[in-house]
Design an enzyme around this catalytic site. Structure first.
Site, PDB file in Angstrom:
ATOM      1  N   CYS A 150       0.894  -1.155   0.000  1.00 42.84           N
ATOM      2  CA  CYS A 150       0.000   0.000   0.000  1.00 42.84           C
ATOM      3  C   CYS A 150       0.930   1.202   0.000  1.00 42.84           C
ATOM      4  O   CYS A 150       1.547   1.505   1.015  1.00 42.84           O
ATOM      5  CB  CYS A 150      -0.916   0.030   1.215  1.00 42.84           C
ATOM      6  SG  CYS A 150      -1.907   1.537   1.233  1.00 42.84           S
ATOM      7  N   CYS A 195      -0.523   4.186   2.449  1.00 44.01           N
ATOM      8  CA  CYS A 195      -0.504   4.027   3.910  1.00 44.01           C
ATOM      9  C   CYS A 195      -0.218   2.567   4.255  1.00 44.01           C
ATOM     10  O   CYS A 195       0.917   2.120   4.123  1.00 44.01           O
ATOM     11  CB  CYS A 195      -1.794   4.530   4.528  1.00 44.01           C
ATOM     12  SG  CYS A 195      -3.289   4.099   3.630  1.00 44.01           S
ATOM     13  N   SER A 196      -1.216   1.825   4.672  1.00 35.29           N
ATOM     14  CA  SER A 196      -0.938   0.446   5.085  1.00 35.29           C
ATOM     15  C   SER A 196      -2.157  -0.442   4.888  1.00 35.29           C
ATOM     16  O   SER A 196      -2.382  -1.353   5.668  1.00 35.29           O
ATOM     17  CB  SER A 196      -0.514   0.431   6.551  1.00 35.29           C
ATOM     18  OG  SER A 196      -1.546   1.006   7.335  1.00 35.29           O
ATOM     19  N   CYS A 197      -2.959  -0.195   3.835  1.00 34.74           N
ATOM     20  CA  CYS A 197      -4.157  -1.007   3.587  1.00 34.74           C
ATOM     21  C   CYS A 197      -3.747  -2.471   3.426  1.00 34.74           C
ATOM     22  O   CYS A 197      -2.736  -2.768   2.797  1.00 34.74           O
ATOM     23  CB  CYS A 197      -4.885  -0.514   2.348  1.00 34.74           C
ATOM     24  SG  CYS A 197      -5.450   1.187   2.537  1.00 34.74           S
TER      25      CYS A 197
HETATM   26 FE    FE Z   1      -3.368   2.051   3.013  1.00 36.83          FE
END
Ligand code: FE
Length: 199
Positions: A104, A107-109
């Site tokens: 991602c 961000c950090s999906c």
């Molecule tokens: Fe994300």
């Protein structure tokens, strides 16, 4: 929140979470039981073993595999695997010619429902920045030497779509049942930064 010893000072994030938690509780927005259930869910129930069981089922059931590749969200929902962070999932199959890897960049999906909470490196800036630019370099750092003949494809997750990699079933695993196969499947192999190997 993970348990920490009394000696450890709380991190900024922990402090922020604690502050937020007490405000929400005080204002009656959430109940303590609800928070406890959510925390218990992510600490003890949800984790990579869920994704691993999906992978093992796909390896042993061709009909399930084609439905999973065709429409992962509906197929997973039939198994009760939907909800927060798992609503729209796509499964990308690794083959002898194609290796898939997930990032991602924003961000950090991450597919929490299938893999639990993301590892720290997944959320780190170096991984997010380099996964797209130099996926082979990242793979090498994870100890995966990908042949030049194999195309490496990187999938960028976002708020709408989460990806799960369906790794290649390892050679020599023909005699194994679904449960034994699931034990071979690591979290990283479903992110695409590892391959599945026989123990
Ligand atoms: Fe994300």
């Amino acid at each position: 929140m993970s348990k920490s010893s009394h000696r450890d000072p709380l991190s900024d994030t922990q402090l922020r979470v604690k502050a937020l938690e007490s405000v929400l509780l005080e204002k009656g927005v959430v109940k303590q039981e609800t928070l406890d259930a959510i925390i218990d869910n992510y600490e003890n129930k949800v984790g990579p073993h869920i994704g691993a069981s999906v992978v093992a089922k796909a390896w042993t059931d061709p009909d399930f595999k084609s439905r999973l590749l065709e429409n992962a969200s509906d197929t997973l929902a039939e198994m009760g695997l939907s909800g927060i962070e798992g609503t729209h999932v796509e499964v990308k199959e690794n083959t002898a010619e194609l290796h898939n890897m997930v990032v991602c960049t924003l961000c950090s999906c991450y597919p929490w429902t299938l893999l639990g909470l993301p590892p720290t490196w997944y959320k780190s800036t170096p991984y997010r920045a380099r996964a797209v630019r130099d996926p082979r370099g990242i793979l090498a750092e994870f100890g995966v030497k990908m042949s030049e003949n194999v195309e490496v494809r990187v999938w960028d997750s976002n708020a709408e779509i989460r990806y799960l990699v369906l790794p290649i079933r390892p050679a020599g695993s023909e005699g194994l049942g679904e449960d034994e196969l699931a034990e071979l499947v690591t979290r990283d192999s479903m992110i695409g930064t590892a391959v599945v190997e026989m123990n």
